[in-house]
Design an enzyme around this catalytic site. Structure first.
Site, mmCIF file in Angstrom:
data_model
loop_
_atom_site.group_PDB
_atom_site.id
_atom_site.type_symbol
_atom_site.label_atom_id
_atom_site.label_comp_id
_atom_site.label_asym_id
_atom_site.label_seq_id
_atom_site.Cartn_x
_atom_site.Cartn_y
_atom_site.Cartn_z
ATOM 1 N N LYS A 52 8.726 78.946 45.038
ATOM 2 C CA LYS A 52 8.778 77.808 45.975
ATOM 3 C C LYS A 52 9.505 78.238 47.241
ATOM 4 O O LYS A 52 10.131 79.305 47.270
ATOM 5 C CB LYS A 52 9.498 76.645 45.303
ATOM 6 N N ARG B 16 16.596 63.766 37.735
ATOM 7 C CA ARG B 16 15.911 64.099 38.981
ATOM 8 C C ARG B 16 14.446 63.707 38.817
ATOM 9 O O ARG B 16 13.959 62.836 39.508
ATOM 10 C CB ARG B 16 16.080 65.601 39.272
ATOM 11 N N TYR C 210 28.071 79.743 74.750
ATOM 12 C CA TYR C 210 28.388 78.340 75.046
ATOM 13 C C TYR C 210 29.883 78.082 74.913
ATOM 14 O O TYR C 210 30.527 78.535 73.954
ATOM 15 C CB TYR C 210 27.651 77.414 74.079
ATOM 16 N N MET D 162 20.263 79.141 69.082
ATOM 17 C CA MET D 162 19.085 78.888 68.271
ATOM 18 C C MET D 162 18.336 80.177 67.938
ATOM 19 O O MET D 162 17.857 80.356 66.822
ATOM 20 C CB MET D 162 18.155 77.895 68.980
#
Ligand code: PLP
Length: 366
Positions: free
Chosen positions: A38, A136, A257, A306
């Site tokens: 997954k 779950r 930044y 980013m």
């Protein structure tokens, strides 16, 4: 094909195959291995690693979602695929047409899937999910499970539960509850080809929970997280990039930044590397993380952007633009292991690798 980017996830398929072999050895010939791939194979690339897993004895492949299953189904028209998660009923047609094995969690879902299959003159293959305490997915109601198993449009091929791993005592209680439910269903005439409980941790810690199928995720990628047993799996993945640019700073000049990092007395050599939080690098690694250049640890400095971040190259005067930077390695040669990264970022190992998003190309070496 060339990666067209400096930042890549490198997957060593030999190590991946070796990890599979060790798991097979530990489980013995009577236990089917269903690797969990997954979240794009925990970030390693589900499609890229599937052939190696198949060559090394994967009987089944498990994913979490319908979209993950369909991606694999397109390439492997016949390989058994299990969706571990819930698939909304409006997508049942895709499950049936794709001949994908679906986890069924209650009667309502199972009935809708059965009806859908019958309307096409087919049977849907399912694994029943038993809730033994995790709360779950699944049901603990044995009558409901029996009705699910008996639906005319379903082939109840498997039954499974998932451990909360809360404590040894709780694990055993969950396993015993699961066994009692199977015994009840079998007494009523059900028979399941596959019965399974064990994820990576349970696989190693509780050989008595193997039943006839196991569902290792982390373990196949070489991540260990268990306490009692042992197995010598090794990491099969690294993340590498290259220095884009180097700046020489005078004392007191800021970086990034908010200028949150400033060059100390004597100045600094600062390298820019093209990996950022959109590539899955944890933003909270600021002031904690490091990368490895020429075998030397170079701290990550300033706010992680980013798509890029800056590193302090002051300890590595030989570094040049274009040089290789190891972001995650196997822990040797001053590289950051996935385990260390998870501790520094305050998360677990699975999250560190699964969060490496789609953007960095995967490169497979053999
Ligand atoms: C993700 C998952 C696994 C694999 O977990 P690991 O801890 O990575 O081995 C096994 N079973 C289920 C139901 C899962 O969701």
């Amino acid at each position: 094909m060339e990666a067209l980017r400096d930042t890549v996830v490198k997957v060593d398929l030999n190590e991946l195959g070796r990890n599979m072999d060790l798991i097979a050895e530990l489980c013995g010939p009577d236990v089917a291995i269903m690797p969990v791939i997954k979240a794009n194979g925990y970030g390693l690339g589900a499609v890229g690693i599937a052939p190696t897993l198949m060559e090394h004895g994967a009987v089944y492949l498990a994913v979490a979602t319908l979209t993950e299953a369909l991606e694999l189904r397109e390439i492997y028209p016949d390989y058994p695929l299990l969706i571990l998660g819930y698939t909304p009923q409006r997508f049942n047609e895709y499950v049936v047409e794709g001949r994908i094995t679906q986890t069924v969690v209650n009667f309502e879902q199972a009935k809708a899937l059965s009806d859908c299959a019958l309307s096409k003159g087919k049977k849907a293959i399912v694994h029943l999910k038993v809730d033994t305490g995790f709360h779950r997915l699944g049901t603990s109601d044995r009558e409901e499970l029996l009705k699910m198993a008996q639906l005319p449009g379903l082939q109840a091929e498997g039954i499974f539960t998932h451990l909360a791993l809360a404590s040894g005592e709780d694990d055993i209680a969950q396993f015993e509850a699961f066994q009692a439910i199977i015994a009840y269903l079998e007494a009523k005439g059900c028979s399941f080809r596959y019965k399974h409980v064990a994820d990576s941790i349970a696989l190693v810690d509780y050989p008595q929970f193997h039943m006839n199928m196991v569902r290792p995720g982390a373990l196949i990628y070489g991540l260990k997280g268990f306490h009692r047993g042992s197995i010598d799996v090794r990491p099969c993945m690294s993340v590498e990039t290259r220095i884009s640019q180097i700046h020489t700073l005078a004392a007191g000049e800021g970086v990034g930044y908010d200028y949150l990092w400033k060059a100390p007395q004597g100045g600094a050599r600062v390298g820019t590397v093209p990996i950022g939080y959109a590539d899955g690098y944890p933003r909270n690694m600021r002031d904690k993380g490091y990368v490895t250049v020429h075998g030397i640890k170079c701290p990550v400095i300033g706010i992680i952007c980013m798509d890029q971040m800056m590193i302090d190259l002051s300890a590595c005067p030989e570094a040049r633009e274009g040089d290789i930077v190891i972001v995650y390695g196997d822990g040797s040669g001053n590289t950051m292991s996935i385990e260390e990264a998870s501790k520094l970022a305050g998360t677990n190992k699975n999250e560190i690798i699964a969060r490496i998003l789609a953007r960095p190309p995967r490169v497979y070496v053999k």
